[in-house]
Every structure is written in structure tokens, then in C-alpha cells.
Scaffold this motif. Structure first.
Motif, PDB file in Angstrom:
ATOM      1  N   ALA A  47       0.832  -1.205   0.000  1.00  0.00           N
ATOM      2  CA  ALA A  47       0.000   0.000   0.000  1.00  0.00           C
ATOM      3  C   ALA A  47       0.866   1.253   0.000  1.00  0.00           C
ATOM      4  O   ALA A  47       0.545   2.235  -0.682  1.00  0.00           O
ATOM      5  CB  ALA A  47      -0.922  -0.004   1.219  1.00  0.00           C
ATOM      6  N   LEU A 245      -6.779   1.353  -1.564  1.00  0.00           N
ATOM      7  CA  LEU A 245      -7.867   0.766  -0.778  1.00  0.00           C
ATOM      8  C   LEU A 245      -7.856  -0.754  -0.896  1.00  0.00           C
ATOM      9  O   LEU A 245      -8.083  -1.463   0.093  1.00  0.00           O
ATOM     10  CB  LEU A 245      -9.208   1.331  -1.244  1.00  0.00           C
ATOM     11  CG  LEU A 245     -10.456   0.824  -0.506  1.00  0.00           C
ATOM     12  CD1 LEU A 245     -10.301   0.944   1.008  1.00  0.00           C
ATOM     13  CD2 LEU A 245     -11.686   1.566  -0.983  1.00  0.00           C
ATOM     14  N   SER A 248      -5.219  -1.990   1.312  1.00  0.00           N
ATOM     15  CA  SER A 248      -5.649  -1.812   2.702  1.00  0.00           C
ATOM     16  C   SER A 248      -6.612  -2.916   3.113  1.00  0.00           C
ATOM     17  O   SER A 248      -6.540  -3.441   4.234  1.00  0.00           O
ATOM     18  CB  SER A 248      -6.311  -0.443   2.867  1.00  0.00           C
ATOM     19  OG  SER A 248      -5.427   0.610   2.520  1.00  0.00           O
ATOM     20  N   TYR A 265     -13.941   2.944  -3.351  1.00  0.00           N
ATOM     21  CA  TYR A 265     -13.171   4.166  -3.597  1.00  0.00           C
ATOM     22  C   TYR A 265     -14.035   5.211  -4.292  1.00  0.00           C
ATOM     23  O   TYR A 265     -14.014   6.389  -3.921  1.00  0.00           O
ATOM     24  CB  TYR A 265     -11.951   3.850  -4.458  1.00  0.00           C
ATOM     25  CG  TYR A 265     -11.215   5.089  -4.899  1.00  0.00           C
ATOM     26  CD1 TYR A 265     -10.298   5.708  -4.058  1.00  0.00           C
ATOM     27  CD2 TYR A 265     -11.458   5.662  -6.149  1.00  0.00           C
ATOM     28  CE1 TYR A 265      -9.645   6.868  -4.444  1.00  0.00           C
ATOM     29  CE2 TYR A 265     -10.812   6.827  -6.537  1.00  0.00           C
ATOM     30  CZ  TYR A 265      -9.899   7.416  -5.676  1.00  0.00           C
ATOM     31  OH  TYR A 265      -9.260   8.575  -6.061  1.00  0.00           O
ATOM     32  N   PHE A 309      -6.748   3.104   4.717  1.00  0.00           N
ATOM     33  CA  PHE A 309      -6.852   3.804   3.433  1.00  0.00           C
ATOM     34  C   PHE A 309      -6.826   5.315   3.605  1.00  0.00           C
ATOM     35  O   PHE A 309      -6.083   6.023   2.921  1.00  0.00           O
ATOM     36  CB  PHE A 309      -8.150   3.364   2.739  1.00  0.00           C
ATOM     37  CG  PHE A 309      -8.574   4.229   1.592  1.00  0.00           C
ATOM     38  CD1 PHE A 309      -7.826   4.285   0.426  1.00  0.00           C
ATOM     39  CD2 PHE A 309      -9.735   4.997   1.677  1.00  0.00           C
ATOM     40  CE1 PHE A 309      -8.220   5.088  -0.635  1.00  0.00           C
ATOM     41  CE2 PHE A 309     -10.132   5.791   0.624  1.00  0.00           C
ATOM     42  CZ  PHE A 309      -9.374   5.839  -0.533  1.00  0.00           C
TER      43      PHE A 309
END
Length: 333
Positions: A47, A245, A248, A265, A309
Motif C-alpha cells: 500500500a 484501498l 488496505s 473508492y 486507506f
């Protein structure tokens, strides 16, 4: 003054609603804590890597816009990296339709002796292109939601509000193409309407920003093919945001579900745009968590994923950009 108190009151109402929502789901807090404590370090590193590429694409978007408007080019990447992050922080800290970030670029232009009008025009071109990129991502996310039959009233309402704002931007674009005078009147119309609503004398309002916006539109019209890289970078920004995301989600044990991440998202960003708080605070978190929960992910795990996120796309840019903005402002010109 009244406007400021209205914003404060709205913020208090939103925060109270979020607090009530957290209290109603308080039994999920231990699960969220366990998900965060047991987050996969490898996925968090992934991430982080995607987030760094996300930042780089913001810089590339502005560089492409500057090349399009004759304000600079890709060789300025390292110079504009801190300026771009500062701009992101300003846009996150102030609800301004992404116009607050132009201050960082304007300050950099004055320090380096660059032409202010071209720099501002490039920024506005980048901001408009970023909206085009999000429209593409939103369309993809809504297509997935409709296909799965999970489109809720909240998403419909948020989409309608966003579409109204987008329509206003399209009207401004058409006005910029057809008449500079019409654009100036449209540009100052919200302020004039607000003066009438508050029953106060109309103030003289500058139209420099409208003229700079028109110059950016003229540059794109003159070289439409040259705008393709900027559009590609803008789309990549949102796809990379969805990838953050996705990583995450995987990190907190919610599985490898890229399409779900894309939907969440899009909903998160959409709710953040129409929300009343800076950076979409509270609205973006609730929207993303609700979207994830609608796909069967436990509320606690969804909350943990959203927290990770938002740390990447909100809190880190806000903190780092705030520091860079302070350094940019305090450094000698």
C-alpha cells in the motif's frame, strides 16, 4: 460571519451523526482493533508503494498541464514534488473545490520568477482534468454497483449532487469557449447571489481567476492531442487510489477484492466531494465503510480498512503537505 457559523454548525451535526453511528456499532470496535493489530506488514508495504506512485502521478498531472499551457515541463519533477504535496494538503484542509491548492503553485511561481498567469492556468487545467479522471472512475464504479444490484439511495443522491456540480463546470467551460464576458459573470455569480441572500451590498469581485481559467481552456483547445497525457495521469490517480484501498483491504484480512475496492473508492470520493467538511472528512469514511459492508465485509473489518486507506490518502498528505507548505512559505524567495 453567518456563513462561517453555518459551516461550524454543519460540522457539529455531521460529527454528532458519526459519533452516533460509531456508538450504534460499538460492538464492532474490538474486531476493528484486532484487524488493525493483525494487519499484514507485506500488504502495508505494498500500500505504501502504491501510495508513492499515487503521489508521483499527481506531480505528473501538474507537469503535463504545465507543458500544455507553456508553464514548464517534466524536467521540473523534483522541484514540483513538494509544491504538489503542499497543494494537496491545502485542498484537503480547505473546502474550496480544489482551488485552495493554487496558492502553493502561486507562491512557487513568485519565488522562481515564473509567469503567474501561466502557472495558475496550468493548475486550473490540471484540476479540471482531475475531475475528468474521477468521472471515468465513478462511471466504472457505478457500473459495477448497478451490475451487482447494490445501488442505494445515498449513492444516487450523492451522484445527483456531484452531477449538478459537474454540470456547473461544463457550463463554465462552454462559457469560456464562447465568451469571456459571460464566463466572468458566471464566475462571480455565486458570490453575488450570496450577497443578495444575506441582504448586503454587492462587493466588487475580481475576475482574474476566470481569465486564467479561460486561458487554460484556450491552451487545451489549441492542442487537444497534447492533453491526452494529462487525462491519462488523472485517470491513473483514481485507479491508484482504488489500489491503495485494495491493498488496505488485503492488509486487514478482508480478502483480495479489487472490484469491491474500486466501488468503495468511487463512493468514498463521491461522498467526500459532496460532503460539507474539508477533505470529505466523515463523509468519505462512512461512504467507503458502507460500500464495503454492502459486499458482506464485516463492519469492524471495513472500518479498519477504511482507517488504513484514509491514513494514506488523507492524513499523510495533510501532515506532510502542511509541513512542506510551511517550509515553502518560510523559505526565502
Amino acid at each position: 460571519m453567518r456563513y462561517r457559523w453555518w459551516r461550524v454548525a454543519a460540522a457539529l451535526v455531521v460529527l454528532a451523526a458519526v459519533a452516533a453511528l460509531v456508538w450504534a456499532n460499538r460492538e464492532e470496535l474490538p474486531r476493528a482493533g484486532r484487524a488493525l493489530a493483525g494487519a499484514d506488514p507485506a500488504r502495508l508495504v505494498l500500500a505504501t508503494g502504491v501510495w508513492l506512485v499515487w503521489i508521483a502521478n499527481w506531480v505528473l498531472l501538474h507537469l503535463a498541464a504545465r507543458r500544455l499551457t507553456g508553464a514548464g515541463g517534466y524536467r521540473e519533477f523534483l522541484v514540483l514534488l513538494p509544491v504538489t504535496v503542499s497543494s494537496l494538503a491545502l485542498n484537503l484542509a480547505v473546502k474550496s473545490g480544489n482551488l485552495a491548492g493554487v496558492a502553493a503553485f502561486g507562491l512557487d511561481a513568485r519565488r522562481r520568477g515564473a509567469e503567474q498567469g501561466r502557472v495558475t492556468g496550468a493548475y486550473l487545467a490540471a484540476a479540471q482534468t482531475a475531475e475528468v479522471g474521477f468521472v471515468v472512475t465513478l462511471a466504472a464504479g457505478l457500473a459495477v454497483v448497478c451490475w451487482d444490484g447494490k445501488l442505494e439511495r445515498a449513492e444516487i443522491a450523492a451522484t445527483v449532487l456531484f452531477s449538478i456540480g459537474l454540470l456547473a463546470r461544463v457550463v463554465a467551460l462552454v462559457a469560456a469557449v464562447r465568451s469571456r464576458a459571460v464566463l466572468r459573470r458566471l464566475w462571480t455569480w455565486p458570490g453575488r447571489s450570496w450577497d443578495r441572500l444575506l441582504r448586503r451590498p454587492e462587493r466588487e469581485r475580481g475576475t482574474e481567476a476566470a481569465d486564467e481559467f479561460a486561458a487554460a481552456v484556450d491552451a487545451i483547445r489549441a492542442r487537444p492531442v497534447a492533453a491526452i497525457p494529462a487525462v491519462c495521469f488523472a485517470v491513473a490517480i483514481d485507479l491508484l487510489g482504488a489500489a491503495v484501498l485494495w491493498a488496505s483491504l488485503a492488509a486487514v484480512g478482508a480478502g483480495d477484492r479489487p472490484l469491491v475496492a474500486l466501488v468503495a473508492y468511487a463512493v468514498s470520493t463521491l461522498f467526500g466531494i459532496v460532503g460539507v467538511l474539508p477533505g470529505g472528512l466523515a463523509f468519505a469514511e462512512v461512504g467507503a465503510a458502507a460500500a464495503l459492508a454492502s459486499y458482506g465485509i464485516p463492519v469492524g473489518v471495513s472500518a479498519a480498512a477504511v482507517l488504513v486507506f484514509r491514513t494514506f490518502v488523507f492524513w499523510l498528505p495533510l501532515a506532510l503537505g502542511g509541513l512542506l507548505a510551511w517550509r515553502l512559505r518560510s523559505s526565502p524567495g
